[in-house]
Design a protein around this motif. Structure first.
Motif: not given
Length: 207
Positions: A61-62, A55-58, A79-82
């Motif tokens: 990245r958003f 959740i933190y990374f999401l 690095r991407t959200i995908f």
């Protein structure tokens, strides 16, 4: 323009991002790995901290994607959200580290986020074998990475290939990393730059 560099842990994403940013005058954007307050806890107890970490990374990245979409400069992103969703989150789920309830919540949040942004103009995929990744991880010496299992890295590699070749809908350039040393060998970096020029600007024949 939005360029992204994808690849497993230890594949050389950050290094290539820095070098391409310098060469082209692009603005680099790096993911907040060392600032993630859950990372060390995650590697000590993956099952307990997986949802918190993802959740933190999401969220991070958003936030990056929103900033990129509003920028007037060309951004190159490490690095991407995908990848966070289709590689790392899916891997954690397959390992039994997330409940179905947590996974459903996460994916609903991701789908709402992704409806507001667009794909990168080019995704550069650094593809590397597990021995190559392990060597790089050992050399950079981050304490929390030293306990990673080979099986974990192999699972991530398999999910990266599945994501890149079967799920991702954007333009991809795959770079086989094992036999390249773009940090120390200018010819290796030049080879990558030639391919990027051909893909983005049509200056040379694609190889």
């Amino acid at each position: 323009m939005h360029i992204a560099v994808a690849g497993n842990i230890g594949s050389g994403k950050s290094t290539l991002t820095k070098m391409l940013a310098k060469h082209y005058g692009w603005e680099p954007r790096f993911e907040a790995v060392d600032r993630n307050p859950y990372l060390e806890d995650y590697y000590r107890d993956i099952h307990r901290w997986s949802f918190n970490l993802e959740i933190y990374f999401l969220k991070e990245r958003f936030r990056d994607l929103i900033a990129i979409s509003q920028s007037e400069h060309t951004i190159i992103q490490d690095r991407t959200i995908f990848e966070g969703v289709y590689v790392f989150m899916e891997n954690n789920r397959s390992m039994g580290n997330l409940s179905d309830r947590d996974y459903a919540t996460y994916m609903e949040l991701f789908e709402q986020m992704i409806s507001m942004v667009r794909l990168p103009d080019l995704l550069i995929y650094l593809r590397a074998s597990v021995p190559h990744l392990v060597n790089n991880i050992q050399q950079r010496g981050r304490d929390y990475e030293q306990s990673m299992q080979l099986e974990y890295l192999q699972n991530l590699n398999e999910r990266y290939d599945d994501f890149i070749y079967h799920k991702y809908q954007g333009r991809v350039m795959t770079i086989e990393k094992d036999n390249l040393d773009f940090l120390h060998n200018p010819k290796d970096l030049a080879q990558i730059i030639d391919r990027i020029d051909a893909t983005l600007f049509g200056l040379f024949p694609n190889q």
